[in-house]
Design an enzyme around this catalytic site. Structure first.
Site, PDB file in Angstrom:
ATOM      1  CB  CYS A  10      -0.932  -0.242   1.271  1.00  0.00           C
ATOM      2  SG  CYS A  10      -2.023  -1.395   1.301  1.00  0.00           S
ATOM      3  CG  ASN A  11       4.761   1.014   1.300  1.00  0.00           C
ATOM      4  OD1 ASN A  11       4.784   0.067   1.978  1.00  0.00           O
ATOM      5  ND2 ASN A  11       5.789   1.114   0.467  1.00  0.00           N
TER       6      ASN A  11
END
Length: 374
Positions: free
Chosen positions: A161-162
């Site tokens: 997700c980063n």
């Protein structure tokens, strides 16, 4: 071509820079974004009914997630109304097909919004974590959409997700070195291709959270001085090695497919480290958290957002675009922050000279940030 070349200073945007002494024209600027989701959308209640989930613990996870709807492609329906278990091969096919289709739509929407053509794109980064394929989405999008065959490209795979900000950092670096050229990033996440249904709380937490979506963002440095968009002043990262296993996508021998795991302490680990990375991001800029006018935080989940909000002293109003995206789409993995950024820009409240922070978090455990000046 977007604009014409202007001489630029070759300082890295990842290094400490005083925003007041760094002319905006010498920094990469975000020209616009485009987003896309799968056409089929479901409420949390509909999903519970579809999969005939009666366990009160699982139902509570779904219904108390602050998510109303998510765009998904569910497994094929059987004659008795239940859903068939998909093989890992079928899931990989879904990742390729849905990821490519959504990514193409997001990129086209982005280019349309800034008045650019496919031939204008000189650099393409594609980000995904919901499957693996070779060649990757960058090569497939070049073929699918007819981008120039000399387009420079990069695939960022498996960072979670980063990864949207990891990819944006790379795009910004290329843009800085190629003033006047158009660089784009596409985050395409077919989270429907990463689900395991085994009735455990481990998989139920994941199954209650993620949705399918893609987002594209376009950057340029220098060139046409009339082009509008915030400047990317600086990036900063923070990795938490002791929490390396807190978020992971690994092989499940019992199910014969990959399965995502989220430790229940993830929100508190992320929140406890948020102040550190923001301090690092703002160090040397003359700015403090109270000088930031706009916060765009990854819609990682209700508890994650709340933990970041508390630890940074933010209000519900500060993270309203993040919570709105979570409500309407769930967690869209690497492209989530661009959905929130799009809502911020559509709100019409941003004024020239204001500052903004982009923040994503994911496996590693990692927090990524970027500082903008509008």
């Amino acid at each position: 071509m977007i604009g014409t070349s202007l001489p630029v200073r070759r300082d890295s945007i990842s290094e400490t820079a005083d925003p007041e002494n760094s002319p905006a024209r010498e920094k990469p600027r975000i020209l616009g974004v485009g987003t896309a989701v799968m056409p089929t959308s479901y409420s949390q209640q509909e999903l519970l009914e579809t999969f005939r989930i009666e366990d009160p613990r699982v139902r509570s996870v779904f219904l108390n997630s602050a998510i109303e709807r998510r765009s998904l492609q569910l497994p094929p329906e059987l004659p008795d109304g239940t859903r068939r278990q998909e093989t890992q091969g079928e899931l990989l096919s879904k990742h390729r097909g849905n990821g490519l289709e959504m990514g193409a739509r997001a990129l086209q929407e982005c280019l349309k919004g800034i008045g650019a053509d496919i031939d204008d794109v000189r650099y393409l980064t594609c980000v995904t974590s919901t499957g693996f394929l070779t060649p990757g989405f960058s090569a497939l999008l070049i073929k699918e959409l007819g981008l120039r065959t000399d387009t420079s490209r990069l695939d960022v795979v498996g960072m979670g997700c980063n990864a949207g900000l990891n990819g944006l950092n790379a795009v910004a670096g290329w843009s800085t070195a190629h003033p006047g050229e158009l660089a784009v990033m596409v985050c395409s996440e077919a989270c429907s291709a990463a689900y395991v249904f085994d009735g455990t709380m481990r998989t139920s937490v994941v199954n209650s959270l993620f949705g399918d979506g893609a987002a594209a963002v376009a950057l340029t440095t220098g060139g046409d001085s009339t082009a509008q968009g915030p400047s990317l002043l600086k990036f900063s990262s923070h990795i938490i090695p002791e929490a390396a296993g807190a978020m992971r996508y690994d092989w499940d021998d019992d199910q014969g497919k990959f399965s995502f795991f989220l430790d229940r302490d993830v929100p508190y680990v992320v929140g406890a480290n948020a102040e550190t990375v923001i301090g690092r991001l703002l160090n040397g800029t003359g700015l403090g958290p109270r000088d930031i006018d706009h916060w765009v935080v990854h819609s990682g989940g209700k508890k994650v957002i709340d933990s970041v909000m508390v630890n940074l002293g933010l209000t519900r109003h500060d993270v309203r675009h993040t919570t709105d995206v979570l409500r309407d789409h769930g967690n869209l993995s690497s492209g989530s922050f661009l959905f929130s950024y799009e809502r911020l820009m559509e709100s019409g409240i941003v004024r020239p000279g204001e500052y903004g922070v982009l923040m994503t978090m994911g496996p590693g455990s990692t927090i990524e940030t970027a500082l903008l000046r509008y």
